[in-house]
Structures are given as C-alpha cells and as structure tokens.
Design an enzyme around this catalytic site. Structure first.
Site, PDB file in Angstrom:
ATOM      1  N   CYS A  36      59.218 100.432  73.481  1.00  0.00           N
ATOM      2  CA  CYS A  36      59.840  99.307  72.951  1.00  0.00           C
ATOM      3  C   CYS A  36      59.299  98.196  72.242  1.00  0.00           C
ATOM      4  O   CYS A  36      59.969  97.129  71.946  1.00  0.00           O
ATOM      5  CB  CYS A  36      60.569  98.626  74.457  1.00  0.00           C
ATOM      6  SG  CYS A  36      62.224  99.620  74.954  1.00  0.00           S
ATOM      7  N   HIS A  83      75.952  96.810  66.782  1.00  0.00           N
ATOM      8  CA  HIS A  83      75.293  96.916  65.433  1.00  0.00           C
ATOM      9  C   HIS A  83      74.313  95.916  65.106  1.00  0.00           C
ATOM     10  O   HIS A  83      74.433  95.746  63.747  1.00  0.00           O
ATOM     11  CB  HIS A  83      76.286  97.677  64.416  1.00  0.00           C
ATOM     12  CG  HIS A  83      76.794  98.770  64.630  1.00  0.00           C
ATOM     13  ND1 HIS A  83      77.827  99.186  65.690  1.00  0.00           N
ATOM     14  CD2 HIS A  83      76.518 100.312  64.171  1.00  0.00           C
ATOM     15  CE1 HIS A  83      77.987 100.476  65.742  1.00  0.00           C
ATOM     16  NE2 HIS A  83      77.121 101.254  64.948  1.00  0.00           N
ATOM     17  N   GLU A 127      70.431 100.532  79.825  1.00  0.00           N
ATOM     18  CA  GLU A 127      69.591 100.537  78.355  1.00  0.00           C
ATOM     19  C   GLU A 127      69.561 102.076  78.148  1.00  0.00           C
ATOM     20  O   GLU A 127      69.541 102.270  76.728  1.00  0.00           O
ATOM     21  CB  GLU A 127      68.191  99.842  78.490  1.00  0.00           C
ATOM     22  CG  GLU A 127      67.490  99.760  77.277  1.00  0.00           C
ATOM     23  CD  GLU A 127      66.322  99.033  77.483  1.00  0.00           C
ATOM     24  OE1 GLU A 127      66.294  97.672  76.939  1.00  0.00           O
ATOM     25  OE2 GLU A 127      65.294  99.556  77.836  1.00  0.00           O
TER      26      GLU A 127
HETATM   27 NI    NI Z   1      63.567  99.553  73.678  1.00  0.00          NI
END
Ligand code: NI
Length: 137
Positions: A36, A83, A127
C-alpha cells in the site's frame, strides 16, 4: 411500535491511494505499509456498507427511504471518491493517510449531517474481501 431496525445500503467505489509518512524513507514506508506504500499508487475495489438504525415511521414503515439513502451516498461519497486518487484528488486525504480506518471516519462525517439525529449511523468499509473496518467501533 418502538422497536429499532437496522437498514443497510451496500455501495461500491474504486479508488487509488498510497499510504505513507512523508518524513520516512521509501524503505521504511514499505516496511510499515507494504504494497500500500507503492510510490506510484495502486487501486482498491472498496465495498461500503452504510447502516442506519432507527424506529420505523408509523406512516411509511421506513426507518429511512433507501432511495434517499442511496442519493446521500452518491452525493457525499461516490461523487467524491469513485475513480479518484484519494491522495491527489481529494481535499480530505491530502494530509491524512487514506487507510480504511480514516476513510470510514471521513465517510461517516460526510454522511452524518444528512441523517436524522434520531437515527444511529454506522459505516463498514471493505478494502479487500478479507480486510474491513467498522466506524464507530
Ligand atoms: Ni492499498
């Protein structure tokens, strides 16, 4: 009747992010945030579950009209985040790490003013299929 019911609306958005601390090296960011922290960003398919708890209205039978709830989520969340690059394209994550935790708190704060004070609001944000958070805890 004064029995509380939980009403849920599931939504979906795609967004890119990067988790990092600007004071740290790329190496330390990678140690803490893993994939991440990729400097060139990456995307997630976020699943959002908005929960409104309340007593059904005696006339309509609704806690909240899901059509209205859908509009609120569209206007407050999807129009801002879908987006988008959360770090670069949104004001709220310019100086706040866009972790699932922080995104859930931000979404709560965006939606809360549009939900009746009589109702409780809860946010669940996935997530990934396996990683998700709830706010409030
Ligand atoms: Ni991530």
């Amino acid at each position: 009747m004064n029995q509380k019911v939980a009403v849920f609306r599931k939504e979906h958005f795609n967004a890119a992010h990067r988790l990092f601390c600007a004071d740290w090296t790329d190496e330390k960011n990678k140690q803490v945030f893993g994939a991440c922290s990729n400097p060139n960003y990456h995307g997630h398919n976020y699943e959002l579950v908005v929960q409104v708890n309340g007593i059904p209205d005696p006339i309509t039978g609704f806690v909240i009209n899901t059509k209205d709830l859908t509009t609120i989520v569209e206007e407050e969340v999807k129009s801002r985040f879908d987006h988008k690059n959360l770090n670069l394209d949104t004001e709220m994550f310019k100086h706040l790490n866009p972790t699932a935790e922080n995104i859930a708190i931000v979404i709560y704060n965006l939606i809360r003013p549009r939900i009746s004070e009589k109702h409780d609001l809860k946010i669940r944000l996935y997530e990934t299929e396996r990683n998700f958070v709830d706010y409030p805890a």
